[in-house]
Structures are given as C-alpha cells and as structure tokens.
Design a protein around this motif. Structure first.
Motif, short mmCIF file in Angstrom:
data_model
loop_
_atom_site.label_atom_id
_atom_site.label_comp_id
_atom_site.label_asym_id
_atom_site.label_seq_id
_atom_site.Cartn_x
_atom_site.Cartn_y
_atom_site.Cartn_z
N VAL A 65 -5.26 -3.26 7.52
CA VAL A 65 -3.92 -2.73 7.51
C VAL A 65 -4.20 -1.55 6.74
O VAL A 65 -3.15 -0.44 6.48
N GLN A 66 -5.23 -1.45 5.29
CA GLN A 66 -5.61 -0.31 5.05
C GLN A 66 -5.80 1.29 5.92
O GLN A 66 -5.31 1.92 5.73
N LYS A 67 -6.43 0.69 7.02
CA LYS A 67 -6.70 1.98 8.47
C LYS A 67 -5.32 2.20 9.09
O LYS A 67 -5.52 3.06 8.91
N ALA A 68 -4.34 0.65 9.08
CA ALA A 68 -3.17 1.12 9.80
C ALA A 68 -2.44 2.12 9.08
O ALA A 68 -1.39 2.94 9.39
N VAL A 69 -2.29 1.96 7.64
CA VAL A 69 -1.46 2.85 7.13
C VAL A 69 -1.88 4.64 6.77
O VAL A 69 -1.56 4.79 7.09
N SER B 226 -0.79 -4.30 -7.18
CA SER B 226 -2.05 -4.29 -7.56
C SER B 226 -2.32 -5.45 -7.64
O SER B 226 -3.30 -5.68 -7.04
N VAL B 227 -1.54 -6.18 -7.74
CA VAL B 227 -1.58 -8.12 -8.10
C VAL B 227 -1.91 -8.66 -6.58
O VAL B 227 -2.83 -9.59 -6.37
N LEU B 228 -0.83 -7.99 -5.83
CA LEU B 228 -1.00 -8.73 -4.36
C LEU B 228 -2.02 -8.40 -4.20
O LEU B 228 -2.66 -9.30 -2.83
N LEU B 229 -2.27 -7.17 -3.33
CA LEU B 229 -3.54 -6.66 -3.43
C LEU B 229 -4.93 -6.67 -3.20
O LEU B 229 -5.33 -7.05 -2.23
N LEU C 200 1.16 -1.13 0.39
CA LEU C 200 -0.02 0.31 -0.09
C LEU C 200 0.66 1.10 0.10
O LEU C 200 0.61 2.01 -0.62
N VAL C 201 1.90 0.86 0.42
CA VAL C 201 3.26 2.24 0.64
C VAL C 201 3.67 2.74 -0.46
O VAL C 201 2.81 3.93 -1.08
#
Length: 488
Positions: free
Chosen positions: A238-242, A221-224, A114-115
């Motif tokens: 993790v989206q919230k944590a980032v 993008s594939v991994l996410l 995400l980062v």
C-alpha cells in the motif's frame, strides 16, 4: 491551524450488497440506493451525518476535517456524482481515493491512513461504512466523543452497539475490563463471528457482548504501527500504491500493480483481532447495517398491519411484509412475513425472517451465469446512465440520460448503426464531419463505422431514445478514439 486533535473521517464505499438483491447489485450496491430516505442514498446520508458532526457543540474539543471516501474503480464516478448532488457544486474538500481492484477493507484503510497522515501527521481516523443506518441524537455524539478521547490516548477503539435482541446477522465483540478514566469504554477481549440463535441468546443474557458495528477510531500512527507489526506485506504494497498514485480533478487513484500485490483481508482479521491496544466503546444509539430486507423492514415506518410498502404496490390484508416495486404493480392479499421486491428485470419473494440467506441464492444464480445476479437493465456510466427498454434479435432500444456538462466518448461501432431521438433537453450530436444541435422530438441516424459523439452542454439532464440495429449488439463493440474519462 487549530490545536485541537484533528479527526479525518474515512468512509468505506465497498461491498456488493447481495443480501438486498434484486435492488442492490454489484453494478450498484446498497450504499448508493435510496433505501431509508427518498431524497438521499445511504452514502449521502453518511456524508450529511459527518457534516453535522463538524458543527456539533458536543464535539468542539476535536477538529473534524473533510472526509476521505474509499471506493473501487467501478463506483468512483457514482461516488463523485452523489457527492456533487449533495453539495450542489464541484467545490468541496472531500478526497475520493480509488482502489483499482477489490482487496477487502484492510488495504484501503491502510491507504487512507497514509493519505491522511501526509496532511495531518498526528490525525485521528474515524472509519465508517457508507451503508449503515444511524439515528443522529445525543447518544451518537456521546459515543463519538468517548471514542475520539480513547483514540487520542492511543487506543484502537471499536464502536460496540448495545444489543436489543439475539441477532444472528451481526458479528459480536466480547468486552473486557473497564478502562479507567474513559466512560463506557472497555478493553477489547475478542471478536466473535455471526452466531447461531441459541448462542446469540446466551450472549444477550450474559451482558458481556456487543454487536460489532464495523466502525472504529484510531490515530493513523497507531493503526499504521499495527500494520507494520501484524501485516507488513499489506503495508509495503500500500505504501508503494500511495506513493505512485495518480491525481485527477476528481480522484486519487492508487497504483494498480502495487495495490494488487497486497493480500486481500478485512480490517477485523488483519488488525483488530491482533492489536494490543484495542478498546470498545459501548454505544446505545440506534444503528443497523441494513444487511437484509428484514432489517430494512425493522427500521422503516410500518402500517397498521405491520407492513411496509414502497413504490408501485397495493397491499390488502398483508401482515408483517416488506413490499417494494420499481417495476410492475405488486398486489398482495392475505399474506404475511414476506419480502416481495420487484425491479424491471427481476422479482424476489422470500420469507422475511430468512432474507439474510438471499446472498446464497444470488451466489448460485451468478455461478449459473445469470447476468441478473450482478447487473440490472440500468447501467451507470461516468457521463450518466442508460436503461435497456427492449432487446430482440437484430435490434435494441435504450433510454439514455446524459448529465449536464458531460459527453460520451468519440467512438465508432463495427457491428451496429444507431438512431437517436431527443425526449428532453438539447443534444450536441457529432456524426462524421457534421455537428448538429438536436432539440425535443428531433433525431439523427448514425451509420455503422461512422465516428460519432453525444454531448449535453445544457444545465438539465439530456434524455433520448437510442435504437441500435445490427448483430451482435454488445457493449464491447465500441472503439473509443477520444474519451474524457480515460477509458480504453
């Protein structure tokens, strides 16, 4: 901006390294140790390897960006300090992404994806552990090129190492049919846990299995998208944590509450075993996960008796042994096939071939409450380190090393007084209302409950001897009034 595909390396700095006890402990695991090189830790060797990849002519079709180092809170300052030693300054574009608690590899990798995507939406991630040994040669660069090409086409690509013997300490990958238009690249059939010796022999003879290196490449993008399909709970946390992460001059710190709501699971179990676009690149470069004293012995230069000696040791008629001391002198005579490792507070003697099992011994002594299982006499701090030289009823003696430009917290103690004597460097000592400059062989006494601070404004390490008096002598007896590192 280059039109070449952007590759962002992600270096995983977790792991406890119990199989290399007593040198590696929870407080300072193997990735931060100088095992294969006297001048660079395994982490530093990984960082240098990535710098060389950036400059490679064979990989010029891809643009390699600065890496993201993913580490836990306990080791964040060790990571930054080792990178600083490597770079020689605080300048540099590497990101240190800090996990507030341990959640295995999958949540940290999702956070790094995400980062990376924030800056490079179509980036490819080259995900590597920080504690492996790799020989940099043409085979290494070819494997990266093939894996990058497959990842750019949408495959989640794993590095499979060509096995050279029936190894029981590694996981295996069964390869499927060849993927057209990609050299040495096959469909990923499935992962296999560490096998028995007989099963490992069958794998080797079949030619259908490769060692699982723990390294892989995928578009972010594939991994996410795979996280969204197979691990939505991890992705949401993790989206919230980032999104709620904190920034400092050295770190990006993931939000604690959000990150801890994520399940704890490895990337193999979370994603790699489920993905529908898995591929494996067969790689024949020299690789080891340095997961035991036996593997370290295998990858080290041996003498005429097949033995390896490191540190304070003398070997006589010693065959096929790994002997290392950071403490007392070790003398061996007429022994073979042993791992003998000594630090200043513990000694290991083990069959070399069965040294994988040391982690079970460490788990047992940890369960029994032996602090040596996780901690050593040397403790790292953001400002440097200290080593306990002597501990008895009512007093303790420490050697303290403060890095250039660093200072300890402004603090006081309820149960102890302290006496400092400078060995080398110049100390700025605060004691109550007095601020004093101390040079070599000069000291100061800090009475109990007196507010004090130690600072190094010089360009070299400050070394001093601290003697504590009182009871109990505990690290918890610190009241921090002001702290550069935001500790409680």
């Amino acid at each position: 901006m280059s039109h070449r595909p952007v590759v962002v390396p992600v270096v995983l700095c977790g792991g406890e390294g119990k199989r290399l006890w007593p040198l590696s402990r929870k407080s300072l695991p193997k990735q931060f140790l100088y095992l294969m090189d006297e001048e660079r830790s395994l982490l530093q060797q990984t960082a240098m390897r990535l710098e060389n990849v950036k400059k490679s002519e064979k990989l010029k079709n891809f643009h390699f960006e600065d890496p993201i180092f993913v580490c836990n809170q306990l080791h964040a300052f060790v990571v930054t300090q080792q990178l600083l030693e490597l770079q020689g300054s605080k300048e540099g574009g590497a990101t240190v992404l800090v996990e507030p608690s341990r959640r295995d590899s999958a949540p940290g990798i999702a956070a790094a994806a995400l980062v990376a995507q924030e800056k490079y939406p179509d980036s490819i991630l080259l995900i590597l552990p920080s504690d492996a040994f790799i020989k940099e040669d043409e085979a290494w660069e070819k494997a990266i090129f093939r894996a990058c090409a497959a990842a750019n086409a949408g495959y989640l690509t794993v590095f499979g190492i060509t096995p050279t013997h029936p190894e029981t300490g590694y996981g295996y990958i069964e390869v499927g049919k060849a993927i057209k238009d990609f050299s040495n690249t096959h469909c990923l059939s499935h992962f296999v846990e560490k096998p028995s010796f007989e099963t490992a022999k069958k794998y080797l003879e079949s030619g259908k299995y490769l060692w699982n290196s723990g390294m892989f490449i995928s578009k972010a993008s594939v991994l996410l998208e795979d996280f969204k399909k197979f691990q939505p709970e991890i992705l949401e946390a993790v989206q919230k944590a980032v999104k709620k992460r904190r920034f400092s001059s050295e770190f990006e710190i993931l939000d604690k509450e959000a990150f801890e709501s994520s399940p704890s699971i490895s990337i193999d179990f979370a994603i790699a075993e489920h993905t529908k676009q898995g591929a494996v690149v067969e790689a024949d470069f020299t690789w080891s996960d340095i997961g035991s004293w036996h593997s370290l012995w295998e990858n080290s230069e041996q003498d005429q008796w097949g033995s390896v000696k490191k540190g304070h040791a003398f070997l006589s008629e010693t065959k096929n042994c790994y002997v290392r001391s950071q403490g007392p002198l070790i003398i061996t005579h007429d022994v073979e096939n042993l791992a003998i490792v000594a630090t200043n507070d513990a000694v290991l003697v083990s069959s070399l071939k069965r040294s994988q099992e040391i982690k079970d011994c460490v788990a047992s002594i940890e369960k029994a409450g032996q602090k040596e299982a996780c901690e050593s006499l040397t403790t790292r701090r953001p400002w440097g380190k200290y080593t306990i030289l002597m501990h008895a009823d009512g007093y303790m003696v420490k050697e303290i090393s403060v890095l250039p430009g660093q200072r300890l917290s402004l603090q006081k103690h309820f149960h102890r007084s302290e006496h400092w004597v400078v060995v080398s460097g110049t100390a700025i000592a605060t004691c109550g209302d007095e601020v004093k400059e101390l040079h070599e062989n000069e000291g100061i006494y800090i009475p109990r409950e007196t507010v004090h601070r130690l600072e190094n404004r010089g360009t070299e390490n400050l070394i001093l001897i601290e003697t504590q008096y009182g009871a109990p002598l505990l690290e918890t007896d610190i009241v921090r009034l002001e702290d550069d590192y935001r500790r409680a």
